[in-house]
Design a protein around this motif. Sequence first.
Motif, short mmCIF file in Angstrom:
data_model
loop_
_atom_site.label_atom_id
_atom_site.label_comp_id
_atom_site.label_asym_id
_atom_site.label_seq_id
_atom_site.Cartn_x
_atom_site.Cartn_y
_atom_site.Cartn_z
N LEU A 7 -28.36 27.76 22.66
CA LEU A 7 -28.93 28.92 23.35
C LEU A 7 -30.44 28.95 23.24
O LEU A 7 -31.15 29.25 24.20
N GLY A 56 -24.02 26.56 18.60
CA GLY A 56 -24.13 27.46 19.76
C GLY A 56 -25.47 28.17 19.81
O GLY A 56 -26.11 28.26 20.87
N TRP A 79 -20.04 25.43 14.33
CA TRP A 79 -19.93 25.79 15.75
C TRP A 79 -20.90 26.92 16.11
O TRP A 79 -21.55 26.87 17.15
N VAL A 80 -20.98 27.92 15.26
CA VAL A 80 -21.89 29.05 15.54
C VAL A 80 -23.33 28.57 15.56
O VAL A 80 -24.10 28.90 16.47
N THR A 128 -32.49 34.81 19.44
CA THR A 128 -31.63 33.82 18.80
C THR A 128 -32.01 33.64 17.33
O THR A 128 -31.15 33.56 16.45
#
Length: 198
Positions: free
Chosen positions: A188, A184, A180-181, A25
């Motif tokens: 994660l 996210g 939003w990314v 990530t």
Amino acid sequence: MSPETVLPLVVFALASSVTPGGATTMATASGAHFGFRRSIPLMAGIAAGLASMAAAAAAGLAGVLEAMPSLQLVLKTVGSAYLLWLAWKVGRSGQPRLDADLVRPTSFTAGVWLLWLNPKAWAMTLGASASFATLASGPARLSILLALAFGFAATASVSIWCTAGTLMARLIRTEAQWRWVNMGLGILLALSILPVWL
């Protein structure tokens, strides 16, 4: 030692390091925000961190952690807190500002610490140390073998994820999309802790 006997270790190292987790990530987020070249110190730190952890596990740290369950709990707690802090930072970051004076990519040292405080990475390397102990004639040789396998696997894995982040950055145009990314990616990263506690 033939390639056939080492192949299961290499496959295990690749499969376990390419799955989504804290390091992948962070590599994705770094690629999206800074591009591949500026993310190389982070990726090198991640690879060095995983290789050194695997070597330490094979050299006997696995036995120490098995003998001291309270130390395992401390490691999981501190590591989880660090990953949650990173998840918060990633989730709250905005659109990339690629001016080198304003933002800096994550450093090599931070990449090493990301792994050393990552409960998933500990589970992976300790499991590999126990599972593949028969591949080498002693702890020193096993340390070298695991360090090479996991160092290679981590380099390949984070390179793939960083490239994905770099490509993703070309598709995302607005501040709202970036929010939003980043949210996210932060979620994660936080969720990557759950398997360690369940």
